[in-house]
Design a protein around this motif. Sequence first.
Motif, PDB file in Angstrom:
ATOM      1  N   VAL A  71      58.838  51.458  26.525  1.00  0.00           N
ATOM      2  CA  VAL A  71      57.620  51.640  27.326  1.00  0.00           C
ATOM      3  C   VAL A  71      57.848  52.691  28.408  1.00  0.00           C
ATOM      4  O   VAL A  71      56.979  53.532  28.665  1.00  0.00           O
ATOM      5  N   ALA A  72      59.002  52.676  29.024  1.00  0.00           N
ATOM      6  CA  ALA A  72      59.298  53.658  30.072  1.00  0.00           C
ATOM      7  C   ALA A  72      59.291  55.075  29.525  1.00  0.00           C
ATOM      8  O   ALA A  72      58.861  56.018  30.212  1.00  0.00           O
ATOM      9  N   ALA A  73      59.751  55.256  28.286  1.00  0.00           N
ATOM     10  CA  ALA A  73      59.744  56.584  27.672  1.00  0.00           C
ATOM     11  C   ALA A  73      58.315  57.033  27.381  1.00  0.00           C
ATOM     12  O   ALA A  73      57.970  58.215  27.557  1.00  0.00           O
ATOM     13  N   VAL A  74      57.467  56.116  26.936  1.00  0.00           N
ATOM     14  CA  VAL A  74      56.066  56.452  26.688  1.00  0.00           C
ATOM     15  C   VAL A  74      55.375  56.817  28.002  1.00  0.00           C
ATOM     16  O   VAL A  74      54.604  57.782  28.066  1.00  0.00           O
ATOM     17  N   ASN A  75      55.663  56.088  29.054  1.00  0.00           N
ATOM     18  CA  ASN A  75      55.074  56.402  30.362  1.00  0.00           C
ATOM     19  C   ASN A  75      55.522  57.768  30.864  1.00  0.00           C
ATOM     20  O   ASN A  75      54.737  58.523  31.456  1.00  0.00           O
ATOM     21  N   TRP A  76      56.796  58.083  30.627  1.00  0.00           N
ATOM     22  CA  TRP A  76      57.293  59.419  30.981  1.00  0.00           C
ATOM     23  C   TRP A  76      56.529  60.479  30.211  1.00  0.00           C
ATOM     24  O   TRP A  76      56.102  61.502  30.779  1.00  0.00           O
ATOM     25  N   SER A 121      55.484  49.967  18.887  1.00  0.00           N
ATOM     26  CA  SER A 121      55.098  50.405  17.543  1.00  0.00           C
ATOM     27  C   SER A 121      54.436  51.780  17.585  1.00  0.00           C
ATOM     28  O   SER A 121      53.968  52.223  18.646  1.00  0.00           O
ATOM     29  N   PRO A 122      54.322  52.453  16.433  1.00  0.00           N
ATOM     30  CA  PRO A 122      53.539  53.680  16.386  1.00  0.00           C
ATOM     31  C   PRO A 122      52.079  53.467  16.815  1.00  0.00           C
ATOM     32  O   PRO A 122      51.489  54.357  17.424  1.00  0.00           O
ATOM     33  N   ASP A 148      47.794  54.350  20.859  1.00  0.00           N
ATOM     34  CA  ASP A 148      46.868  53.784  21.829  1.00  0.00           C
ATOM     35  C   ASP A 148      47.180  54.195  23.258  1.00  0.00           C
ATOM     36  O   ASP A 148      46.259  54.339  24.083  1.00  0.00           O
ATOM     37  N   ASN A 149      48.450  54.379  23.570  1.00  0.00           N
ATOM     38  CA  ASN A 149      48.846  54.598  24.960  1.00  0.00           C
ATOM     39  C   ASN A 149      49.231  56.037  25.291  1.00  0.00           C
ATOM     40  O   ASN A 149      49.403  56.360  26.466  1.00  0.00           O
ATOM     41  N   LEU A 150      49.332  56.876  24.278  1.00  0.00           N
ATOM     42  CA  LEU A 150      49.648  58.285  24.529  1.00  0.00           C
ATOM     43  C   LEU A 150      48.762  59.210  23.711  1.00  0.00           C
ATOM     44  O   LEU A 150      47.965  59.963  24.257  1.00  0.00           O
ATOM     45  N   VAL A 151      48.904  59.154  22.394  1.00  0.00           N
ATOM     46  CA  VAL A 151      48.329  60.175  21.520  1.00  0.00           C
ATOM     47  C   VAL A 151      46.818  60.315  21.683  1.00  0.00           C
ATOM     48  O   VAL A 151      46.297  61.434  21.801  1.00  0.00           O
ATOM     49  N   LYS A 152      46.084  59.217  21.693  1.00  0.00           N
ATOM     50  CA  LYS A 152      44.624  59.321  21.715  1.00  0.00           C
ATOM     51  C   LYS A 152      44.051  59.541  23.109  1.00  0.00           C
ATOM     52  O   LYS A 152      42.849  59.788  23.256  1.00  0.00           O
ATOM     53  N   ASP A 175      42.598  61.919  13.374  1.00  0.00           N
ATOM     54  CA  ASP A 175      41.998  60.923  14.267  1.00  0.00           C
ATOM     55  C   ASP A 175      41.237  61.643  15.377  1.00  0.00           C
ATOM     56  O   ASP A 175      41.446  62.837  15.618  1.00  0.00           O
ATOM     57  N   THR A 176      40.379  60.887  16.036  1.00  0.00           N
ATOM     58  CA  THR A 176      39.638  61.417  17.178  1.00  0.00           C
ATOM     59  C   THR A 176      40.088  60.705  18.440  1.00  0.00           C
ATOM     60  O   THR A 176      40.100  59.469  18.499  1.00  0.00           O
ATOM     61  N   GLY A 177      40.491  61.488  19.442  1.00  0.00           N
ATOM     62  CA  GLY A 177      40.932  60.918  20.703  1.00  0.00           C
ATOM     63  C   GLY A 177      39.766  60.463  21.559  1.00  0.00           C
ATOM     64  O   GLY A 177      38.594  60.724  21.240  1.00  0.00           O
ATOM     65  N   VAL A 178      40.071  59.799  22.661  1.00  0.00           N
ATOM     66  CA  VAL A 178      39.015  59.272  23.531  1.00  0.00           C
ATOM     67  C   VAL A 178      38.207  60.385  24.198  1.00  0.00           C
ATOM     68  O   VAL A 178      37.095  60.146  24.684  1.00  0.00           O
ATOM     69  N   ASN A 179      38.767  61.601  24.210  1.00  0.00           N
ATOM     70  CA  ASN A 179      38.061  62.738  24.787  1.00  0.00           C
ATOM     71  C   ASN A 179      37.299  63.544  23.742  1.00  0.00           C
ATOM     72  O   ASN A 179      36.767  64.611  24.035  1.00  0.00           O
TER      73      ASN A 179
END
Length: 328
Positions: free
Chosen positions: A193-198, A235-236, A241-245, A266-270
């Motif tokens: 999780v810390a790596a994803v937050n980074w 997970s991927p 959910d927390n980075l890519v989109k 895929d379509t991101g939230v933006n």
Amino acid sequence: MAAAVALAVPGGTFVGGTAHAAEPSQFARMEAADATDTKFSFAVLPDTQQEVLNSGDSRFLNRTNWLVRNRSALDLRFVTSSGDVVNWDTPDHSQYVIARNAMRPIENAAIPYALAVGNHDTQAPGPGGSARDPGRTRELIRDTSVFNRYFTVSQYRAVKGQFEAGKVDNSYSTFEAGGVRWLVLTLELWPRVAAVNWARNVVAANPRHNVIVVTHDYLDGNGAIEQSAAYGETSPQYLFDNLVKRYANIRFVFSGHTGIAGNRVDTGVNGNKIYSFLQTFHSNSTNPVRLVEVDTAANSLRTWIYAPHNNRSFTEYDRSFTGIGVVR
């Protein structure tokens, strides 16, 4: 990749392909008129773990030599890998030596690169690829000490930041091509999780860069986003959910680990489109490489997979997309 264009120089002539201006100011005007080359490519190596089992296997080196020889024709700006560079570690680190030597042509040509770390690039697998110590797999999956001995920031050339000092497991590199800025973000397998937050902070701090995410496990063999964290922390699907989109400037995701090859959009939230590609192969006979050609003027991409070892094209995986939304 743009065709050469002969530019008229007021008061000057072309001799042997070289412009001779009448005065410095005229030469400066010619330089300013030169249009940006908007078409370039980058390469994504698949899982190369089957190519490093013996020193007589030349497929890995054949691929990198081919990329260097075709650098100008491809306008190749970056090389990355979806991980499992090696299969397992040995006391003499022989597989790492083969992989390291195979990447030297890229280094000598001063082409920036960054390799994702796969599960086989850690101390989790033992001889034959099975678990080295089944009771410690979750611990050993984060032991990348040997990988970081053979592949370093200085070799990668374009690294601008790392999650952990002295480790390339989670790092980002930047380059400019097609008149825009690019950021290649390599993330550890099933990241903490810390790596994803980074990673979120890196992407948020570089909103004018087009981001390319590379991690070992993301798509499954059918092109769906993987749901399991396996021996990692997230997970991927968590990564999506927390980075890519979540960021408008994330353009591509590349992965390996399972299956052969595939893709999804895929379509991101933006509202931005995110193009994800799988290239694993685990080939015992040839050496595929995914080429991705981007045209920033046409706002398009074209990707294909080619194996120089036996001149084979995997045309079933050719894909082209328009309206990719290049960030400028």
